[in-house]
Design a protein around this motif. Structure first.
Motif, short mmCIF file in Angstrom:
data_model
loop_
_atom_site.label_atom_id
_atom_site.label_comp_id
_atom_site.label_asym_id
_atom_site.label_seq_id
_atom_site.Cartn_x
_atom_site.Cartn_y
_atom_site.Cartn_z
N ASP A 31 -77.40 32.40 -48.04
CA ASP A 31 -78.75 32.72 -47.58
C ASP A 31 -79.41 31.53 -46.90
O ASP A 31 -80.08 31.69 -45.87
CB ASP A 31 -79.61 33.23 -48.75
N VAL A 32 -79.22 30.34 -47.48
CA VAL A 32 -79.79 29.14 -46.85
C VAL A 32 -79.13 28.91 -45.49
O VAL A 32 -79.79 28.63 -44.50
CB VAL A 32 -79.60 27.89 -47.75
N ARG A 33 -77.82 29.11 -45.46
CA ARG A 33 -77.08 28.91 -44.22
C ARG A 33 -77.54 29.88 -43.13
O ARG A 33 -77.73 29.51 -41.98
CB ARG A 33 -75.58 29.08 -44.48
N LYS A 34 -77.75 31.13 -43.55
CA LYS A 34 -78.18 32.16 -42.61
C LYS A 34 -79.49 31.73 -41.91
O LYS A 34 -79.60 31.76 -40.69
CB LYS A 34 -78.42 33.48 -43.37
N THR A 35 -80.44 31.30 -42.74
CA THR A 35 -81.73 30.89 -42.18
C THR A 35 -81.60 29.64 -41.33
O THR A 35 -82.16 29.55 -40.24
CB THR A 35 -82.74 30.66 -43.32
N THR A 36 -80.84 28.65 -41.84
CA THR A 36 -80.67 27.40 -41.10
C THR A 36 -80.03 27.67 -39.73
O THR A 36 -80.50 27.15 -38.71
CB THR A 36 -79.79 26.42 -41.89
N ASP A 37 -78.98 28.50 -39.73
CA ASP A 37 -78.31 28.81 -38.46
C ASP A 37 -79.26 29.52 -37.50
O ASP A 37 -79.27 29.24 -36.30
CB ASP A 37 -77.08 29.69 -38.72
N LYS A 38 -80.06 30.41 -38.08
CA LYS A 38 -81.01 31.14 -37.25
C LYS A 38 -81.99 30.16 -36.60
O LYS A 38 -82.28 30.23 -35.40
CB LYS A 38 -81.76 32.14 -38.13
#
Lengths: 200, 299
Positions: A31-38
């Motif tokens: 979830d953190v990765r998803k937001t960071t990538d976004k």
């Protein structure tokens, strides 16, 4: 010996199933990765760089950040013992103002992104609580250790605290709020908060 | 002349140490007071809060080894889970306690905070910004590495005194490799090639290792935030710095000032961001310093 091996094989299969299953459900790191990538995608998108699209860009960043951060939980933890004394309306007002302040702080950090590497170095999960450890390597060759604390709400992991090099954001604000409130009052705190948020 | 100033400084350090022990007693009575306060508070808040206080208090009142054991903490926590509907946070005992550094000199510290603030905006930042334009970033990073490499003796001694032998090994290998292959320390080869990162150890952490508390908070002009303990450690570190034995006092001050300008040039904007996000920058800085040091000490 043979017996043991026969047990081990299905066990191994079972374990791979469990592991892949949990990755489908999405751990806190995912979830953190998803937001960071976004966020990185928005910030490094050349089409969004022009000045006339700055507000749209900020809006998109804000939306991505909003989805991942639990402003209410952060407000509650920052006010700590003073939280209970607030009325429902005061609480809502506080969440709104404090959320805006944090959002802006985070927004400034994200806007300053210039190709730093983000490495996911650790994760701990205990029930509905999780910690994700991220290492940011800047182009100045310094490493910054960031720790996200998350709480599971429904199917999503939401951030309720960030520590940068051991300095927790929520803790830091709690000390400030406490200091202001013991010195003057909650009303004064709200006034200061509003001035800060509306200052720009 | 340089020698006499050094002796004077040494005396000041020792005087500080002495006053620290006088204050240590006071600091204890202070923390006792806070315990009482949290206890009173605990009666007026709900389970969730209460549980946090208990843990915060548990840390401060030095629990026995069996209480401190993480598995026991967890058992206690599971019990709380049944009591609170929302469930409690497993990491809460790590950093959520309300303890903070004792600050009896707050009015003076606030004045020096203002002084340092002006010093930054009126002197340091303009100088560092100009310097930024003259020297490319790569060169500035190299210079930072060079100065960092010279701090080796302090790090080595600090590791040794804390019994951190692995870290000591890393410090020594780093020094040898970076001084030779890294061209006198300008290149951090040890990190790039061997993945040996900087070991951030200093005398303040050694004092903490031997159970000396932070004393109280100091915001010193030119030097910024320090706890009394770490300020003494910093002073002691001056005597282990190779510069003190090679150059005179004023050139030494000049070199140190240059080091600070160089470091600042690499982190312009950090202080501004901190100030921008804070409602009370002084308290924010004090707490950030305290949490940061605590984190280093625990490592």
């Amino acid at each position: 010996m043979i017996c043991k091996r026969f047990i081990m094989v299905p066990l191994f299969f079972f374990m791979t199933l469990v592991i892949s299953g949990s990755s489908i459900a999405g751990g806190p790191t995912e979830d953190v990765r998803k937001t960071t990538d976004k966020l990185i995608a928005i910030v490094s998108d050349p089409a969004m760089k022009s000045a006339d699209r700055a507000s749209e860009r900020a809006k998109r960043i804000r939306k991505a950040v909003d989805e991942r951060f639990d402003w209410k939980e952060m407000s509650k933890r920052s006010l700590a013992r003073h939280w209970k004394k607030r009325t429902q309306r005061e609480k809502e007002e506080f969440i709104d103002l404090f959320g805006k302040l944090l959002e802006r702080t985070y927004l400034d950090k994200v806007e300053g992104y210039s190709g730093e590497k983000v490495l996911y170095v650790g994760e701990r999960v205990d029930g509905n609580y999780g910690i994700v450890v991220v290492k940011i390597v800047t182009r100045k060759d310094t490493e910054i250790l960031v720790k996200y604390k998350l709480k599971k709400k429904g199917s999503e992991w939401l951030v309720y605290d960030i520590s940068i090099e051991g300095v927790s954001l929520v803790n830091n604000y709690r000390k400030q709020f406490n200091s202001i409130m013991t010195r003057s009052s909650y009303e004064d705190l709200i006034k200061k908060l509003r001035r800060k948020v509306e200052g720009e | 002349m340089g020698a006499s100033i050094r002796v004077l400084f040494f005396l000041i350090c020792w005087l500080n140490m002495l006053t620290f022990f006088c204050f240590a007693e006071k600091a204890q009575t202070w923390s006792g007071h806070v315990e009482g306060e949290t206890f009173l508070l605990a009666t007026e808040v709900e389970g969730h809060e209460l549980d946090r206080m208990v843990y915060a208090e548990g840390r401060r009142t030095e629990p026995g080894p069996e209480e401190r054991h993480p598995s026991n903490l967890k058992i206690a926590r599971v019990k709380d889970l049944h009591e609170t509907s929302e469930g409690s946070d497993p990491w809460e005992d790590e950093a959520e306690e309300i303890d903070s550094i004792y600050d009896p000199l707050e009015p003076m510290n606030r004045a020096f905070f203002q002084f340092n603030d002006k010093l930054y905006f009126w002197v340091l930042k303009p100088v560092a910004t100009g310097y930024n334009m003259v020297l490319p970033q790569l060169a500035r990073v190299s210079i930072r590495n060079f100065f960092s490499n010279l701090v080796m003796p302090i790090r080595a001694i600090s590791c040794l005194l804390q019994g951190k032998f692995e870290a000591l090994g890393i410090v020594l290998v780093r020094f040898v490799v970076n001084t030779s292959a890294g061209f006198l320390g300008f290149q951090d080869v040890a990190k790039q090639a061997l993945n040996f990162p900087v070991q951030d150890e200093d005398l303040g952490q050694v004092f903490a290792f031997y159970g000396i508390g932070p004393g109280f908070y100091l915001d010193l002009p030119f030097l910024g935030p320090y706890s009394l303990r770490d300020a003494v450690g910093w002073g002691g570190g001056l005597f282990i710095n190779p510069f003190d034995y090679v150059v005179d006092f004023w050139p030494n001050v000049g070199i140190r000032a240059y080091d600070i300008v160089n470091k600042t040039s690499l982190r312009i904007g950090d202080y501004e961001a901190m100030k921008e996000a804070a409602l009370d920058p002084y308290v924010a800085m004090r707490d950030a310093y305290y949490q940061y040091r605590l984190n280093l000490i625990e490592k």
